[in-house]
Design an enzyme around this catalytic site. Structure first.
Site, PDB file in Angstrom:
ATOM      1  N   ARG A  59      23.612  35.774  40.999  1.00 58.05           N
ATOM      2  CA  ARG A  59      24.492  36.733  41.664  1.00 58.05           C
ATOM      3  C   ARG A  59      25.807  36.085  42.109  1.00 58.05           C
ATOM      4  O   ARG A  59      26.814  36.768  42.267  1.00 58.05           O
ATOM      5  CB  ARG A  59      23.770  37.363  42.860  1.00 58.05           C
ATOM      6  CG  ARG A  59      24.239  38.788  43.117  1.00 58.05           C
ATOM      7  CD  ARG A  59      23.707  39.385  44.404  1.00 58.05           C
ATOM      8  NE  ARG A  59      22.277  39.361  44.543  1.00 58.05           N
ATOM      9  CZ  ARG A  59      21.631  38.736  45.548  1.00 58.05           C
ATOM     10  NH1 ARG A  59      22.304  38.080  46.470  1.00 58.05           N
ATOM     11  NH2 ARG A  59      20.321  38.775  45.622  1.00 58.05           N
ATOM     12  N   ASP A 185      46.661  48.270  46.478  1.00 65.35           N
ATOM     13  CA  ASP A 185      46.150  48.519  45.131  1.00 65.35           C
ATOM     14  C   ASP A 185      47.269  48.120  44.172  1.00 65.35           C
ATOM     15  O   ASP A 185      48.276  48.811  44.046  1.00 65.35           O
ATOM     16  CB  ASP A 185      45.752  49.996  44.972  1.00 65.35           C
ATOM     17  CG  ASP A 185      45.058  50.261  43.634  1.00 65.35           C
ATOM     18  OD1 ASP A 185      45.401  49.578  42.646  1.00 65.35           O
ATOM     19  OD2 ASP A 185      44.194  51.151  43.585  1.00 65.35           O
TER      20      ASP A 185
HETATM   21  C1  LIG Z   1      41.569  53.175  37.624  1.00 70.59           C
HETATM   22  C2  LIG Z   1      42.061  52.827  38.976  1.00 70.59           C
HETATM   23  C3  LIG Z   1      41.201  52.317  39.948  1.00 70.59           C
HETATM   24  C4  LIG Z   1      39.728  52.210  39.729  1.00 70.59           C
HETATM   25  O1  LIG Z   1      39.362  51.377  38.678  1.00 70.59           O
HETATM   26  P1  LIG Z   1      38.005  51.620  37.853  1.00 70.59           P
HETATM   27  O2  LIG Z   1      37.812  50.321  37.170  1.00 70.59           O
HETATM   28  O3  LIG Z   1      38.265  52.782  36.957  1.00 70.59           O
HETATM   29  O4  LIG Z   1      36.937  51.907  38.861  1.00 70.59           O
HETATM   30  C5  LIG Z   1      41.739  51.979  41.168  1.00 70.59           C
HETATM   31  N1  LIG Z   1      43.040  52.133  41.428  1.00 70.59           N
HETATM   32  C6  LIG Z   1      43.898  52.617  40.527  1.00 70.59           C
HETATM   33  C7  LIG Z   1      45.346  52.764  40.880  1.00 70.59           C
HETATM   34  C8  LIG Z   1      43.438  52.991  39.270  1.00 70.59           C
HETATM   35  O5  LIG Z   1      44.276  53.522  38.384  1.00 70.59           O
END
Ligand SMILES: *Cc1c(COP(=O)(O)O)cnc(C)c1O
Length: 386
Positions: A59, A185
């Site tokens: 893990r 993000d």
């Molecule tokens: C796609 C996306 C996510 C999530 O990613 P996944 O791998 O699809 O779970 C998070 N933030 C943004 C801005 C995204 O476009």
């Protein structure tokens, strides 16, 4: 020659320790749940040190995962480490759960990715963590929303549906002044075009499913942390049992090695196609911060080293769904950042609470690595069909 190499070199060299690769260029796919110890004394020593990059138990990963994590950390100067997650959504959740506890208050951009909003509204709320959404263009004005219980500010810049660029340095300055944790993000720009930790962010979240993987064949997320945010991030991921398969880590690292050249093509084609769309009478607005007359362009030009190939546009007249249906070179589907182009009609107005979206349906394009002239020809015929 300086000791600090440039990002394109880091993308190639990061995480390729000889201990992990052996004589090969890349680390092998280490499939393992169990790491065997020589004797009981070394087993006991392993529990005590709990160090990264040492064999312990599956893990905690094996060289395949360690190598990818180290390569991602190398792209964020000033960062302490990176945790890997089975998806970008899991990375967002892992980062927030490491920061927030019951009674805390979170400031969340109104332009956030929809599953991030759901986490706040449906899950964190049930654990006594409240969320206030703020205008992504608020800048230093975010200070007015900070309360006694505010613990963190979450940003997404640019927003992945509406592409507002946030004044991140202004928001980070407010957070530092008030002792708040900042999360970003960073999926759109990637650390290549926006080294977030260097710019003062505590936790830089990337859905590696998109540009880092780059080939639409793997789901994976990462969170890279500044030194102060690293222990809680790491501990939370371990408690929640987060880990990724060696195959997925390998595929993601394979994508990462070509990130710089792919991003350059996504950026150049994106700009060419966005400029072309702007000149079409059928198009009302193009939402792409790399365009000089797009709102937020000054902040983009100040803070970002480059643009991704994901942007939106709205129609002056015509039907967005008909347009997308008429495209031949663009797939219709979720996700983005792969080598192939995708198109999607989106309704950003559905996911707003602090601000109103008056732009209507946004057609979102993920510009792939095809010849941009073929994509323009295709968009041209689809605009006529719409
Ligand atoms: C796609 C996306 C996510 C999530 O990613 P996944 O791998 O699809 O779970 C998070 N933030 C943004 C801005 C995204 O476009």
């Amino acid at each position: 020659m300086s000791d600090e190499t440039r990002p394109a070199t880091k993308v190639v060299q990061g995480g390729r320790r000889k201990d992990w690769t052996g004589p090969a260029v890349n680390p092998a796919v280490w499939r393992a749940s169990t790491a065997l110890y020589d004797d009981v004394a070394s087993l006991r020593a392993g529990v005590k040190t709990n160090a990264d990059g040492e064999f312990f138990y599956g893990r905690r990963g094996m060289p395949t995962q360690w190598s990818l994590a180290e390569a991602l950390t190398a792209l964020e100067p000033g960062a302490e480490g990176t945790m890997l997650y089975p998806s970008g959504a899991a990375a967002v959740a892992g980062a927030l759960l490491g920061v927030l506890k019951p009674g805390d208050h979170l400031l969340m951009t109104d332009s956030a990715y929809e599953p991030t909003r759901r986490l706040c509204d449906e899950w964190l709320a049930a654990y006594g963590i409240s969320t206030t959404y703020y205008d992504p263009l608020v800048g230093a004005g975010v200070a007015d929303l900070v309360t006694d219980t505010t613990r963190a500010i979450f940003m997404e810049s640019p927003g992945s549906l509406t592409f507002e660029v946030q004044d991140l340095p202004a928001i980070v300055a407010v957070a530092k002044d008030r002792g708040l944790t900042t999360l970003l993000d960073n999926t759109w720009a990637t650390p290549l075009y926006f080294p977030a930790i260097e710019k003062g962010v505590d936790l830089s979240i990337v859905a590696c499913t998109k540009y880092i993987g780059g080939h639409s064949d793997v789901m994976l997320g990462s969170v890279t942390a500044a030194p102060g945010a690293w222990p809680a991030l790491r501990e939370t991921a371990q408690i929640l049992g987060q880990c990724v398969s060696p195959d997925d880590a390998y595929l993601t690292a394979r994508g990462l090695r070509t990130l710089d050249v792919r991003m350059a093509r996504h950026r150049d084609s994106g700009l060419e196609i966005a400029r072309w769309l702007k000149g079409r009478a059928e198009v009302a607005r193009v939402l792409y911060p790399a365009l000089p007359d797009c709102p937020g362009h000054e902040i983009f030009a100040r803070d970002f080293a480059g643009a991704a190939g994901l942007f939106g546009f709205t129609l002056a007249h015509g039907d967005s769904a008909r347009l997308v249906d008429a495209l031949r070179h663009f797939g219709i589907g979720y996700s983005w950042g792969g080598y192939e182009s995708l198109a999607l009609p989106t309704e950003p107005g559905r996911y707003r609470t602090a601000t109103r979206w008056t732009g209507g349906t946004v057609v979102r394009l993920s510009i792939g690595l095809e010849d941009p002239r073929d994509l323009i020809d295709d968009l041209s015929q689809a605009l006529v069909a719409a």
